[in-house]
Write an enzyme that holds these catalytic residues in place. Structure first.
Site, PDB file in Angstrom:
ATOM      1  N   TYR A 183      -3.052  -8.444   9.971  1.00  0.00           N
ATOM      2  CA  TYR A 183      -2.640  -6.855   9.915  1.00  0.00           C
ATOM      3  C   TYR A 183      -1.230  -7.001  10.387  1.00  0.00           C
ATOM      4  CZ  TYR A 183      -7.165  -5.122   8.711  1.00  0.00           C
ATOM      5  OH  TYR A 183      -8.018  -4.889   7.824  1.00  0.00           O
ATOM      6  N   ARG A 213       0.880  -7.657   7.124  1.00  0.00           N
ATOM      7  CA  ARG A 213       0.868  -6.519   6.140  1.00  0.00           C
ATOM      8  C   ARG A 213       1.568  -5.420   6.919  1.00  0.00           C
ATOM      9  NH1 ARG A 213      -5.376  -5.717   5.482  1.00  0.00           N
ATOM     10  NH2 ARG A 213      -4.404  -3.886   4.097  1.00  0.00           N
ATOM     11  N   GLN A 258      -8.121   4.530  -1.004  1.00  0.00           N
ATOM     12  CA  GLN A 258      -8.660   3.466  -0.207  1.00  0.00           C
ATOM     13  C   GLN A 258      -7.570   2.641   0.501  1.00  0.00           C
ATOM     14  OE1 GLN A 258     -11.776   1.184  -2.970  1.00  0.00           O
ATOM     15  NE2 GLN A 258     -10.377   2.238  -4.397  1.00  0.00           N
ATOM     16  N   HIS A 284     -10.476   4.827   3.995  1.00  0.00           N
ATOM     17  CA  HIS A 284     -10.464   3.675   4.805  1.00  0.00           C
ATOM     18  C   HIS A 284      -9.615   3.720   6.089  1.00  0.00           C
ATOM     19  CE1 HIS A 284     -12.344   1.223   1.019  1.00  0.00           C
ATOM     20  NE2 HIS A 284     -12.928   2.058   1.572  1.00  0.00           N
ATOM     21  N   ASN A 324      -5.183   0.859 -15.104  1.00  0.00           N
ATOM     22  CA  ASN A 324      -5.275  -0.349 -14.342  1.00  0.00           C
ATOM     23  C   ASN A 324      -4.496  -1.607 -15.216  1.00  0.00           C
ATOM     24  OD1 ASN A 324      -6.309  -3.061 -13.283  1.00  0.00           O
ATOM     25  ND2 ASN A 324      -7.674  -1.540 -12.051  1.00  0.00           N
ATOM     26  N   GLU A 370      -5.759  -4.481 -15.589  1.00  0.00           N
ATOM     27  CA  GLU A 370      -6.908  -5.103 -16.040  1.00  0.00           C
ATOM     28  C   GLU A 370      -8.161  -4.271 -16.395  1.00  0.00           C
ATOM     29  OE1 GLU A 370      -7.143  -8.705 -16.233  1.00  0.00           O
ATOM     30  OE2 GLU A 370      -5.450  -9.173 -14.780  1.00  0.00           O
TER      31      GLU A 370
HETATM   32  C1  BJW Z   1      -2.945  -2.655 -10.865  1.00  0.00           C
HETATM   33  C2  BJW Z   1      -1.853  -2.997 -10.392  1.00  0.00           C
HETATM   34  C3  BJW Z   1      -0.594  -2.105 -11.262  1.00  0.00           C
HETATM   35  C4  BJW Z   1      -2.783  -4.611  -9.826  1.00  0.00           C
HETATM   36  N1  BJW Z   1      -1.021  -1.149 -11.846  1.00  0.00           N
HETATM   37  N2  BJW Z   1      -3.219  -1.431 -11.396  1.00  0.00           N
HETATM   38  C5  BJW Z   1     -23.506  -0.796  -2.236  1.00  0.00           C
HETATM   39  C6  BJW Z   1     -23.547  -1.930  -3.242  1.00  0.00           C
HETATM   40  C7  BJW Z   1     -23.179  -3.131  -2.853  1.00  0.00           C
HETATM   41  C8  BJW Z   1     -22.597  -3.407  -1.584  1.00  0.00           C
HETATM   42  C9  BJW Z   1     -22.372  -2.285  -0.709  1.00  0.00           C
HETATM   43  C10 BJW Z   1     -22.806  -0.919  -1.102  1.00  0.00           C
HETATM   44  N3  BJW Z   1     -22.647  -0.250  -0.058  1.00  0.00           N
HETATM   45  C11 BJW Z   1     -22.027  -0.800   0.643  1.00  0.00           C
HETATM   46  C12 BJW Z   1     -21.814  -2.152   0.659  1.00  0.00           C
HETATM   47  C13 BJW Z   1     -21.350  -3.211   1.502  1.00  0.00           C
HETATM   48  C14 BJW Z   1     -19.679  -2.981   1.326  1.00  0.00           C
HETATM   49  C15 BJW Z   1     -19.079  -3.554  -0.018  1.00  0.00           C
HETATM   50  O1  BJW Z   1     -18.824  -2.696  -0.944  1.00  0.00           O
HETATM   51  N4  BJW Z   1     -19.183  -4.622  -0.664  1.00  0.00           N
HETATM   52  C16 BJW Z   1     -18.728  -4.961  -1.703  1.00  0.00           C
HETATM   53  C17 BJW Z   1     -17.742  -6.222  -1.734  1.00  0.00           C
HETATM   54  C18 BJW Z   1     -20.079  -5.523  -2.486  1.00  0.00           C
HETATM   55  N5  BJW Z   1     -19.124  -1.774   1.945  1.00  0.00           N
HETATM   56  C19 BJW Z   1     -19.139  -1.522   3.097  1.00  0.00           C
HETATM   57  O2  BJW Z   1     -19.291  -2.247   3.845  1.00  0.00           O
HETATM   58  C20 BJW Z   1     -18.532  -0.232   3.239  1.00  0.00           C
HETATM   59  N6  BJW Z   1     -19.320   0.483   4.294  1.00  0.00           N
HETATM   60  C21 BJW Z   1     -20.361   0.982   4.310  1.00  0.00           C
HETATM   61  O3  BJW Z   1     -20.915   1.194   2.949  1.00  0.00           O
HETATM   62  O4  BJW Z   1     -20.957   1.846   5.153  1.00  0.00           O
HETATM   63  C22 BJW Z   1     -22.301   2.036   5.142  1.00  0.00           C
HETATM   64  C23 BJW Z   1     -23.010   0.899   5.558  1.00  0.00           C
HETATM   65  C24 BJW Z   1     -22.878   0.404   6.713  1.00  0.00           C
HETATM   66  C25 BJW Z   1     -23.502  -0.521   7.384  1.00  0.00           C
HETATM   67  C26 BJW Z   1     -24.388  -1.376   6.595  1.00  0.00           C
HETATM   68  C27 BJW Z   1     -24.540  -1.149   5.451  1.00  0.00           C
HETATM   69  C28 BJW Z   1     -23.852  -0.259   4.849  1.00  0.00           C
HETATM   70  C29 BJW Z   1     -17.031  -0.286   3.990  1.00  0.00           C
HETATM   71  C30 BJW Z   1     -16.185  -0.792   3.058  1.00  0.00           C
HETATM   72  C31 BJW Z   1     -14.500  -0.977   3.689  1.00  0.00           C
HETATM   73  C32 BJW Z   1     -13.759  -1.795   2.892  1.00  0.00           C
HETATM   74  N7  BJW Z   1     -12.734  -2.098   3.685  1.00  0.00           N
HETATM   75  C33 BJW Z   1     -11.575  -2.566   3.081  1.00  0.00           C
HETATM   76  C34 BJW Z   1     -10.649  -3.041   4.133  1.00  0.00           C
HETATM   77  C35 BJW Z   1      -9.790  -1.796   4.618  1.00  0.00           C
HETATM   78  C36 BJW Z   1      -8.673  -2.297   5.720  1.00  0.00           C
HETATM   79  C37 BJW Z   1      -7.461  -2.997   5.339  1.00  0.00           C
HETATM   80  O5  BJW Z   1      -6.605  -2.646   4.327  1.00  0.00           O
HETATM   81  O6  BJW Z   1      -7.498  -4.107   5.755  1.00  0.00           O
HETATM   82  O7  BJW Z   1     -10.744  -1.625   1.865  1.00  0.00           O
HETATM   83  S1  BJW Z   1     -11.704  -4.106   2.061  1.00  0.00           S
HETATM   84  C38 BJW Z   1     -10.577  -3.874   0.608  1.00  0.00           C
HETATM   85  O8  BJW Z   1     -11.315  -3.462  -0.586  1.00  0.00           O
HETATM   86  C39 BJW Z   1      -9.931  -2.557   1.419  1.00  0.00           C
HETATM   87  C40 BJW Z   1      -9.593  -1.717   0.225  1.00  0.00           C
HETATM   88  O9  BJW Z   1      -9.447  -0.329   0.293  1.00  0.00           O
HETATM   89  C41 BJW Z   1     -10.940  -2.081  -0.960  1.00  0.00           C
HETATM   90  C42 BJW Z   1     -10.844  -1.777  -2.161  1.00  0.00           C
HETATM   91  O10 BJW Z   1      -9.976  -2.652  -2.789  1.00  0.00           O
HETATM   92  P1  BJW Z   1      -9.097  -2.356  -4.287  1.00  0.00           P
HETATM   93  O11 BJW Z   1      -8.289  -1.168  -3.743  1.00  0.00           O
HETATM   94  O12 BJW Z   1      -9.993  -1.931  -5.195  1.00  0.00           O
HETATM   95  O13 BJW Z   1      -8.037  -3.456  -4.561  1.00  0.00           O
HETATM   96  P2  BJW Z   1      -8.385  -4.765  -5.306  1.00  0.00           P
HETATM   97  O14 BJW Z   1      -7.462  -5.661  -4.835  1.00  0.00           O
HETATM   98  O15 BJW Z   1      -9.900  -5.141  -5.378  1.00  0.00           O
HETATM   99  O16 BJW Z   1      -8.142  -4.275  -6.889  1.00  0.00           O
HETATM  100  C43 BJW Z   1      -6.686  -3.974  -7.045  1.00  0.00           C
HETATM  101  C44 BJW Z   1      -6.779  -3.439  -8.494  1.00  0.00           C
HETATM  102  O17 BJW Z   1      -5.421  -2.978  -8.848  1.00  0.00           O
HETATM  103  C45 BJW Z   1      -7.278  -4.529  -9.581  1.00  0.00           C
HETATM  104  O18 BJW Z   1      -8.160  -3.819 -10.446  1.00  0.00           O
HETATM  105  C46 BJW Z   1      -6.014  -4.945 -10.227  1.00  0.00           C
HETATM  106  O19 BJW Z   1      -6.374  -5.089 -11.682  1.00  0.00           O
HETATM  107  C47 BJW Z   1      -5.259  -3.431 -10.118  1.00  0.00           C
HETATM  108  N8  BJW Z   1      -3.779  -3.656 -10.309  1.00  0.00           N
HETATM  109  N9  BJW Z   1      -1.494  -4.243  -9.909  1.00  0.00           N
HETATM  110  C48 BJW Z   1      -2.317  -0.791 -11.893  1.00  0.00           C
HETATM  111  N10 BJW Z   1       0.624  -2.424 -10.805  1.00  0.00           N
END
Ligand code: BJW
Ligand code: ZN
Length: 242
Positions: free
Chosen positions: A72, A75, A106, A124, A216, A218
């Site tokens: 962190y 970052r 997010q 988030h 996006n 991709e």
């Molecule tokens: C470009 C570009 C350019 C590049 N122009 N585009 C239901 C189904 C399945 C799983 C779950 C579910 N419900 C809950 C879950 C579990 C879990 C989850 O989702 N897991 C998955 C991995 C499957 N979710 C959770 O745990 C969430 N909580 C929850 O649901 O609470 C209820 C609960 C509680 C207890 C038990 C059970 C349920 C919380 C999720 C928290 C996510 N936290 C993070 C860290 C935040 C802090 C930090 O920043 O460090 O959030 S993880 C990380 O991923 C961060 C992001 O906000 C998040 C999303 O990522 P994002 O933004 O999409 O980034 P990338 O890198 O994945 O993608 C980038 C994109 O940009 C790509 O597509 C590129 O192509 C594109 N790109 N350059 C345009 N120039």
């Protein structure tokens, strides 16, 4: 041929946004990529040998607070040096022109607010706030670099962000869902849409009848199902459609 088609999609998205009275936007790490902030997934998401899924959890922080803090702190330093890009500014412009506008992000980097966006929901949390793991007191801390901090109660401070397995801030999340249910156009920018519950906003918008525009570099799991999938960097595409 492909260019002609791209032009048609671009114009369709532009018209949809122009005629919309209510717009909701969901942004992810991709919108800040052109500001020099790495995304989470793909090769750029690796830090040392760790994946975000191994670092962004309360268990990881409890077991190795120094390691998670270091990630962190790295970052925070990158973000402190970064500036909002043309994509962030295009959304500021869009907010000025639309009567009802909600920007759901997010991202924890605060770049939307720094660019001038007003109605921002940080689902988030924010990397600039710390929270005590003992008494839950929360405060803003802008210094970089910054060693692991303790609260005045003696508890260890963590970043006030939402980790895997944690729930999103309830009011903010409810407001986000409300905005998506009532929007005419849902603009989804720079997110892989694999992390829930944020990813669930896309099917929610679709079932509520919104037209969905995706930007996006991709294809994502949703690209085939949206009205307009624009393939290109947010900093180039958003200024053309907003
Ligand atoms: C470009 C570009 C350019 C590049 N122009 N585009 C239901 C189904 C399945 C799983 C779950 C579910 N419900 C809950 C879950 C579990 C879990 C989850 O989702 N897991 C998955 C991995 C499957 N979710 C959770 O745990 C969430 N909580 C929850 O649901 O609470 C209820 C609960 C509680 C207890 C038990 C059970 C349920 C919380 C999720 C928290 C996510 N936290 C993070 C860290 C935040 C802090 C930090 O920043 O460090 O959030 S993880 C990380 O991923 C961060 C992001 O906000 C998040 C999303 O990522 P994002 O933004 O999409 O980034 P990338 O890198 O994945 O993608 C980038 C994109 O940009 C790509 O597509 C590129 O192509 C594109 N790109 N350059 C345009 N120039
Ligand atoms: Zn405390």
């Amino acid at each position: 041929m492909k260019e002609q088609m791209d032009q048609r999609i671009l114009e369709g998205a532009r018209d949809a946004l122009r005629s919309a009275r209510s717009v909701a936007v969901l942004t992810g790490a991709g919108i800040s990529a052109e500001s020099g902030i790495p995304t989470f997934r793909g090769a750029a998401g690796l830090w040392k040998q760790f994946r975000p899924e191994e670092l962004a959890t309360a268990e990881a922080f409890a077991g190795q607070p120094e390691l998670v803090w270091e990630w962190y702190d790295w970052r925070r330093s990158l973000i402190a040096r970064a500036e909002p890009n043309a994509g962030h500014y295009a959304l500021v412009e869009l907010e000025r022109r639309v009567s009802k506008f909600t920007l759901i992000t997010q991202n924890v980097d605060g770049l939307h607010r720094r660019a001038g966006s007003k109605h921002v929901l940080e689902i988030h949390g924010t990397i600039w706030n710390l929270r005590c793991t003992r008494c839950r007191r929360e405060w803003t801390e802008m210094r970089v670099p910054l060693p692991l901090q303790r609260c005045e109660c003696g508890g260890i401070a963590r970043p006030a962000v939402v980790w895997f397995g944690e729930t999103l801030p309830a009011r903010v999340w409810e407001e986000a869902q409300g905005a998506v249910k009532s929007c005419d156009v849902f603009l989804v920018v720079g997110t892989s849409a694999v992390v829930y519950p944020a990813a669930g906003l896309v099917p929610l918008a679709r079932s509520a009848g919104a037209r969905i525009v995706e930007v996006n570099i991709e294809p994502t799991a949703y690209s085939d199902a949206v009205a307009y999938a624009l393939n290109g960097p947010a900093g180039e595409v958003l200024p053309q459609i907003c």
